[in-house]
Structure formats: structure tokens, C-alpha cells
Design an enzyme around this catalytic site. Sequence first.
Site, short mmCIF file in Angstrom:
data_model
loop_
_atom_site.label_atom_id
_atom_site.label_comp_id
_atom_site.label_asym_id
_atom_site.label_seq_id
_atom_site.Cartn_x
_atom_site.Cartn_y
_atom_site.Cartn_z
CG HIS B 394 23.34 20.76 -40.48
ND1 HIS B 394 24.22 21.31 -39.57
CD2 HIS B 394 23.50 21.46 -41.64
CE1 HIS B 394 24.86 22.31 -40.14
NE2 HIS B 394 24.45 22.42 -41.39
CG ASP B 398 27.64 22.38 -37.04
OD1 ASP B 398 26.43 22.13 -37.14
OD2 ASP B 398 28.14 22.91 -36.04
#
Lengths: 326, 421
Positions: B394, B398
Site C-alpha cells: 500500500h 493504492d
Amino acid sequence: MATLTYRDALNAALREEMQRDDSVFLMGEEVAEYDGAYKVSRGLLREFGPRRVVDTPIAELGFTGIGVGAAMVGLRPIVEVMTFNFALLAIDQIVNAAAKIRYMSGGQIGCPMVVRGPGGAALQLGAQHSQAFESWYAHIPGLKVVMPATPADAKGLLKSAIRDDNPVIFIEGEMLYNQKGDVPDEEYLIPLGKADIKRPGKDVTIICHSKTVAPALNAAKTLSDEGIDAEVIDLRTITPLDQDAILASVAKTNRVVVAEEGWGFAGVGAQVVDVIQREAFDQLDAPVIRVHQADVPMPYNKHLEKAAKADATRIAAAVHQVCYRN
Amino acid sequence: MATKVVMEALSPTMEEGRLVEWKKKEGDAVQTGDVLAEVETDKAVMELVARAAGTLLKQTVAAGATVPVAETVAWIGNAGEAVPGGDSAPAASPAPAPAAPSSSHPAAPAPTAAAAAVPSRTAPPAPAPAPTASTAPTAPTTGGRVKASPLAKRIAADRGLDLNGVAGSGPEGRIVKRDVENAVPKAAAQSVTGSGFSDIDLSPMRKTIAKRLAQSIGPIPTYYLTAEVDMERAHEAREALLALDSTGKFSFNDLLIRAAATALHLHPWVNAWWMDDKVRQWHEVHIGVAVAVEEGLITPVVRHADQKTLRAIAGEVRELAGRAREKKLKPEEYTGATFSISNLGMFGIDEFTAVINPPEAAILAVGRIEPKPVVMDGAVVVRRRMRMTLSCDHRVIDGATGAAFLKTLVGMLENPLALVW
């Protein structure tokens, strides 16, 4: 270039100015017949006579007041105080009269006088005779405060002080009178308000004046053996303060120690630090550290007296602190 | 006296801002309220407005530099006026206090699979702060305060150096001049392009995302995206290709490598490495293929997989896998992947999550192809179906970015013509 003692350099300055300008005269306790308590006025009575070299009674308030009056009517008096500890008796004339006349008369009356004599500690003279009062006088608007550290500076600065149209507090060092140094043969003046780089350096600035110049230079020498290249700035004139010289050095070294003989609280160093933090905040790589006398009356005891005073060891220790060494 | 312009806290959590672009040049006249520069905060790109009128005398930081809140970025004053000491602080020029934006924006956009195919890399701009009556100077938040000498801060600002990454040698870790001078001056937020990749300096937003997510999960904040693919047409394509060339042998996995390589080209944020202080975005696609060997697992790398034909890929994978099992791979043959694929379909696994192989930012876990009843055009039909799960770092990828990649990949497998187009 001649090698003169600090005392003889002052004597030469007095003589030259008295020869040059008939309105210059010297007064004070024992300045005439006895050739001065510290022999600064040696030979002047013989050369200039009792009209211009005047012995006074032990009455500081009185003769300082006479000096102020003489200056107001256009003469250029040099008032010698046997020490600035005794000038406390004359403080009203200096602060309330000399410093204020030009302002309170709307510029109509000046006070071109010099009050001079030794200040600060000598050796085992006790608490009442060992006080460095320069920050007291520097605090007063209207006064200039000059403190030479070397024979050459003593001569050039005293000549400028005598020619200045304002009251000048000229504080000498009792321990400096016998110091020898090169003094130019030709006539010269050192302007008031100009500091002097006594030793150039790049790692840290030691700002000092008068009797702390010598220990600062000694400290710088020791420090250079350790690889710290210290710049030593002699303020020479406390007011006006040479901010440009201070700031230029801070810009170069980014680290500062301020050393002085007086007490710390509201001392000359506090004013220097104020200038630095205000005008050169972004140039600082470490907090500025001050070295000053212990905040106690000066002890008579030899060892305690030594321990109370700013010396080379304490200046070097402060430099270590601002350089983050140790 | 000249007034300084400071980096303002444009959001409640902002500790530093990247000066993206100067909107006024040195010498330009400015009015109060004029936009001086665009500043990228941890949330958005916002405007830095003039709090004084006059002439923009000097810009003390270059475009691209990251500057801590409350640091001077420029001076405004009368034309020709000298900037005090170049850097000294006039006694009275308090910066306006930051106004809290009316709504709070979460620092990290939550992963949402339903996001648009091409996600925007910039969050919607937060409302511009309104000047407040308070004259309290903006102070760095104590939590994120970097202990540095005034001089060190100034040098760092001049060089666009982030003090967060500098070790201090002064008392209690204070950063002093020698520390910033010894620190490698980071080119002001410039992307370094090497052979085959671009290093992208971390934006304040990406830094914040990375920091928060790593705290939350760490060390690699991984999340998973699963999609099911209809493999009917892939199956047909494979049958057709095999019929054309009976000597050739290629598997669904080879098709998957080719499809992933093509999709990665379209989604550079997935074809990337997390480099701690930056993201390395690869222009080349090197796909690691997880191969189970006796004592563990090794991932031989198919280099430039996006530029190779299916046949070449098939041959290479078989050759590499063969040597992998014999432990004859050279180090350069199993390192340097930009993305990895792990396929456990042959073991009858329907679906699983693979563990990311750092510094790669993602890995694709592929299950078996199974005929399943599915609804198509209102009728239940049997189709060959395959489930894939993308594990994403992450800090780099995203949610929407990973989802968009997966969507492209699914589309390619469901329409294999895309691979020859």
C-alpha cells in the site's frame, strides 16, 4: 614602530592632544605633582603647567562636576578617576548631567569630556576596588564607553575620545598599564565604534574586550592545537557597539562565546547576545555561551579571586561547549 | 522592512510542504491575497497566498524543495529593498495561524475496488484556509519537531534537504551544520531517471501514506484484491495456437505472464519498487515466476516480458524452471524482477494470497482454472473460471490503482486478442 607600555601610550595620547588643542586639560587626584596614581600623566605638569594639569581634592562628585561645567562652556576636560570604583561618587554628574546635556538643551550645549581611569579587578584589592562597571555606563544613552586592550588601541582610541564632542567613559585596565606593545610612530586615530579582529579564525568567534582579550587569545592558541580555529573579536568600544563586525564574524563561524570581566546579569555580553540572536538567528549552529565573573563580590583571597574571574581556561571550556566537543 | 513569507500549515497535520511551483517571480508586484506558489501538502496541492503587498524580493527556496512549516520561503517588501541579512528575522512578522479546514480528509485514501479505472494520483484539494484574526505564529507541531540549529534548518531549506532523514550530532541529537553538510543533498524533488527506470521522490502525500500504513500493518502494509476471470476465450486461444504449432508448448501461465507484462506497461505504479525514500518506477517489465523447488521457492525472472512473444516466454520459462529445479540458476537470473506471479493452479488451489517479494510492490497469486456455473445473458452456463489475487504494497499501490491494474489484466485474459494488439 616603537614598543610602548599601555601607560606610556596613554601618556603619549594625552600629550599629543594637549599639544594640538589648547582647550584640552587634565584634572584629577594626583595627576599633576605626583605624575598620576598610575603614572599615566607623567611629565605633563612640567610640559603644560598647572593651568592645564590640575590636582584636585579627593572629591569625585565635585571635580567631575567642574569637568562637566568646563565642557559645557567649550573646554575639553579629561577627568581622571583613580579608579572607576570611586567614580560611583560622581555618578550623578556623569549620568544626570554629562550624558543628558546635549539632549536636554536641544543640542545647544555639548559636553565634550572624557572621564578616564582604571576599571575592573587588579590583584587582591578587595570587593570595593575590583568592579567592572562598563555595563552601567553603556546602559545610559548619551555616553560612549571605550575600553582599549592594547597600547596601540589605547593611544588611538584616547585621541579619538578627546576629540569626540560627547562625553566618553574611557575605562583602562589596571593590570594592563605595564603591558607592552607596538605603537605606530606616526599620528593615528582609531574611530570609536569599530571592533577589531585580534585573531582571525573560522570555527568559533570569541567576543571580548579589555582585560579578557589576552585570555581569549591564549584560549584561541590552546584551541588551535586541538584543531579549533577561533576568531577573537575585541569590541574596543562598548557603545556604540560594532554590530556589523559581530554579525560578520557570526556569519563566518556560526558559533559564539562572549567573554567579559564584569558580572553576567545585564552585562555587556547580554547585549551582544541580544544582537546576535535577533540579527543572526539563522546563522547560529549552537546557542551562544557567555563567560563572565562569578556573580559574587570579588573575593580578596588570591585563589578565590582567580576562581571568580573569567580566564583562558573557562573561555576554552565555553568554546568546547559551543563546538559540541567533549 | 521586508516581510517574510513562510511555509504555512495548510492542513492540521501538515508538517512540511513541497513547493511545487512559483506563481510569482522575483521582482513581481504582489497584492495581499495573490497566489505566490503552489504547495503540495500531505493531502493536496494548495495555494500559498501573499499576506502582504509589495514586491516579491526574493525566493529563498527553489521550486521542488520540501520545506518545514514556518520556514521562510520568500520575502516581500519595497522594490529594491534589501532582504534583511538575506535571512534574518524581522522582529514582527507573525505568520497567520493555520485555519482548520472545514472537513478532515483521511491521509490515506481507503482502497476501493470500485474506483475508476484510471485513478487520480491527487486527492481532491482541501478547502483553502481562511485567514483568521489570530496572530499566533505558526509553530512546528511539537510531535513532529525536528531538533536542528537555526543554521542547519536554513541550509537544509536552501538545499531542499529533508531534515527528517538527517542524523544529528549535536546535544540530544540536535542537527547542526556539519550534519546537513555531510548529508547527501537530495536534488529538490527531482525524478532521477536511470537505465530502465525512474526514481520518483516521495511526495508529502505518499510519505504520509507510507508512514501511516506501515505503522498499521508493517513492515509491508499489504492488502489483497481478488478477481475471477472467465478463461473460456483464453482456453480457445491456447487451443488455436497449439493447433497452429504442434511443436510448441505453452501453458496458461505463459499467457498470464504475457498478459501481466502488457498490463504492467499500462500501470507503471504497479511495476515499481519501494525504495524506502522513493518509489522506483520501472520502464521495463521483468516478471518473476515463482517455482517450487525441493528446499523452497525461487523466482526465475523473465526479462523484458512485455517485449517477448508467447512462444519466447514459454520456452524461457520452461528452461529457467528446469534449471531452477537443478539449482543451476545464476543470481542475475532470479533477481531484479519488477513484478512476480505465483501460480498454484496445478496443485488444485482455487484461490490464495501470495507474499510480496520486496522491493517489488505487488505479486499476483493465480488459482486453478475450473469449469463453473455462471450466469451469462440471464442463463446459467458452464464456463472455465480462474481466480487471481493481487497482493499490493500500500505504500506504493493504492487500492484503486491495484484494482485498475487487475481490471486491465482480467480484460486481457478474457479477450486474448489484446495481447497481440
